[in-house]
Design an enzyme around this catalytic site. Structure first.
Site, PDB file in Angstrom:
ATOM      1  N   HIS A  51      -9.024 -10.591  29.120  1.00  6.18           N
ATOM      2  CA  HIS A  51     -10.155 -10.321  28.240  1.00  6.18           C
ATOM      3  C   HIS A  51      -9.931  -9.044  27.435  1.00  6.18           C
ATOM      4  O   HIS A  51     -10.259  -8.964  26.244  1.00  6.18           O
ATOM      5  CB  HIS A  51     -11.438 -10.168  29.053  1.00  6.18           C
ATOM      6  CG  HIS A  51     -11.822 -11.365  29.850  1.00  6.18           C
ATOM      7  ND1 HIS A  51     -11.466 -11.520  31.159  1.00  6.18           N
ATOM      8  CD2 HIS A  51     -12.548 -12.473  29.523  1.00  6.18           C
ATOM      9  CE1 HIS A  51     -11.958 -12.651  31.626  1.00  6.18           C
ATOM     10  NE2 HIS A  51     -12.602 -13.253  30.646  1.00  6.18           N
ATOM     11  N   LYS A 167      -5.167 -19.730  26.512  1.00  7.47           N
ATOM     12  CA  LYS A 167      -4.998 -20.285  27.852  1.00  7.47           C
ATOM     13  C   LYS A 167      -5.892 -21.512  28.028  1.00  7.47           C
ATOM     14  O   LYS A 167      -5.520 -22.485  28.668  1.00  7.47           O
ATOM     15  CB  LYS A 167      -5.325 -19.244  28.917  1.00  7.47           C
ATOM     16  CG  LYS A 167      -5.271 -19.804  30.328  1.00  7.47           C
ATOM     17  CD  LYS A 167      -5.478 -18.712  31.340  1.00  7.47           C
ATOM     18  CE  LYS A 167      -5.547 -19.273  32.741  1.00  7.47           C
ATOM     19  NZ  LYS A 167      -6.768 -20.069  32.951  1.00  7.47           N
TER      20      LYS A 167
END
Length: 414
Positions: A51, A167
């Protein structure tokens, strides 16, 4: 287990100390927009380095005059039957610290009532056919929940740019399609996957893995890297076959030109490489070997799917395919379900492009382009993807096999 603060990237300055923590749409609207653009990074919290990489990329993209808003919201709509919403980690205090270190200006952490006033919405956005395959087949209705919350958060945050992790390749694909089909005035930016030093893709779910389970889980990335490296080897063989100056099927002539002693292995390999294009089949087979071995580990890897798909519509690609493809894998290790993928490019000539298929190696490098986990409401994780080379990520242990003559098209390298 909580996230550790992450220092901002050198040369990427934040315009002011922060970030501001807001919980309502009214508070968010009251934030000054400055003169630059606004970027949003959507997460479900439990933030980690993946993140942080997204936030840093967003910060760099908008510059010192822009604004980066990180949303933290555990979306109930994307949890299906048997998926424990209450079990999902909530670490807001640590999330704010990490977001600040990565360069965020504000963290928007609304309640469920703020996002869905009056309860779950009766009208939702459908992901269509793209949302019914792979992850959608394993988790029916999941992408409808993702798109509904992403649409709502785009309305609430009103960004110019929205960053999501590669991802979650299928999630990124359906969000891009929604933005295009429904004319959202926002640019959707993909950020490459961030990996641990051992190759495991960073995910909030990794914290659930025991030591032995984590060892087994390495088979996911090892399988993807094996496919990438096998394609690179196929390209090298095609170059050798071409340099021999003889038809690939003329084994003796090709071997003589190459000056090889390993007649059986190289003749077969060179003839294969000079023949029809088999890139997709080779990629699937190479990854399949690693995953098959991992199914016999303790604990075993329980494969959900391995698919090589066209990112435009998530349909399977066949031999002879030209263009970008995504090799995606999903599996359970113990009670933890993990996903991963790698991008491969098949030029019109049919051979893989090593420059694109080969991804950066070290997990310490930062992504160059504009991922994470379902970063919207789900985030599992970013384009300078940190993918180790074939030797860098410990592969799942292989069963001991006696040496036998090569059986497959590239059997000599298996």
């Amino acid at each position: 287990m909580t996230s550790s603060p992450v220092s901002p990237s050198p040369g990427v300055a934040r315009p002011a100390p922060g970030p501001e923590l807001v919980h309502t749409a009214a508070e968010l609207r009251a934030l000054p927009r400055r003169s630059g653009v606004r970027a949003v990074v959507m997460t479900m919290g439990a933030l980690h380095e993946g993140h942080a990489a997204l936030i840093r990329v967003a910060r760099e993209r908008v510059g010192p005059q822009g604004q980066v808003v990180v949303t933290v919201f555990v979306n109930p709509l994307q949890f299906g039957a048997g998926e424990d919403l209450d079990r999902y980690p909530r670490t807001l205090d640590d999330d704010v610290v990490l977001a600040a270190g990565a360069g965020a200006d504000a963290v928007f952490a609304p309640s469920a009532d703020e996002v869905y006033p009056g309860g779950e919405p009766q009208i939702r956005i459908s992901a269509g056919p793209m949302g019914t395959v792979l992850e959608g087949a394993s988790r029916p209705g999941h992408f409808d929940g993702v798109l509904t919350v992403v649409a709502k958060l785009l309305h609430l945050t009103a960004p110019d740019l929205a960053f999501f992790g590669e991802k979650d390749a299928q999630q990124l694909a359906v969000i891009r399609r929604m933005a295009a089909d429904l004319n959202f005035p926002v640019e959707i930016v993909g950020v490459a996957t961030v990996r641990e030093a051992d190759g495991l893709a960073r995910s909030s779910r990794n914290r659930y893995l025991s030591g032995p389970e984590r060892h087994t889980a390495l088979a996911l990335s090892a399988a993807l890297f094996a496919a990438r490296d096998r394609l690179t080897a196929e390209e090298a063989l095609r170059d050798r076959a071409a340099s021999a100056g003889h038809p690939g099927q003329d084994r003796s002539a090709a071997l003589a030109a190459l000056g090889e002693d390993r007649a059986a292995a190289d003749a077969h390999a060179v003839a294969y490489a000079a023949g029809p294009l088999h890139g997709p089949s080779v990629a699937r087979a190479a990854a399949g070997v690693v995953l098959e071995d991992a199914a016999h580990l303790d604990p075993p890897l329980d494969l959900d799917y391995l698919a090589l798909i066209d990112p435009r519509d998530f349909t399977e690609v066949r031999d002879g395919y030209a263009g970008e493809a995504i090799l995606a894998v999903a599996a359970k290790v113990g009670t933890t379900r993990l996903i991963d993928n790698i991008r491969l490019v098949f030029p019109a000539g049919g051979a893989p492009s090593p420059a694109v298929a080969q991804e950066p190696h070290t997990a310490s490098q930062e992504p160059h382009t504009a991922s994470q986990e379902p970063h919207t409401a789900s985030q599992e994780e970013p384009a300078a993807s940190q993918e180790p080379t074939a030797g860098a990520a410990p592969a799942a242990p292989r069963n001991t096999r006696k040496s036998t003559p090569p059986q497959g098209p590239l059997g000599a390298t298996r």
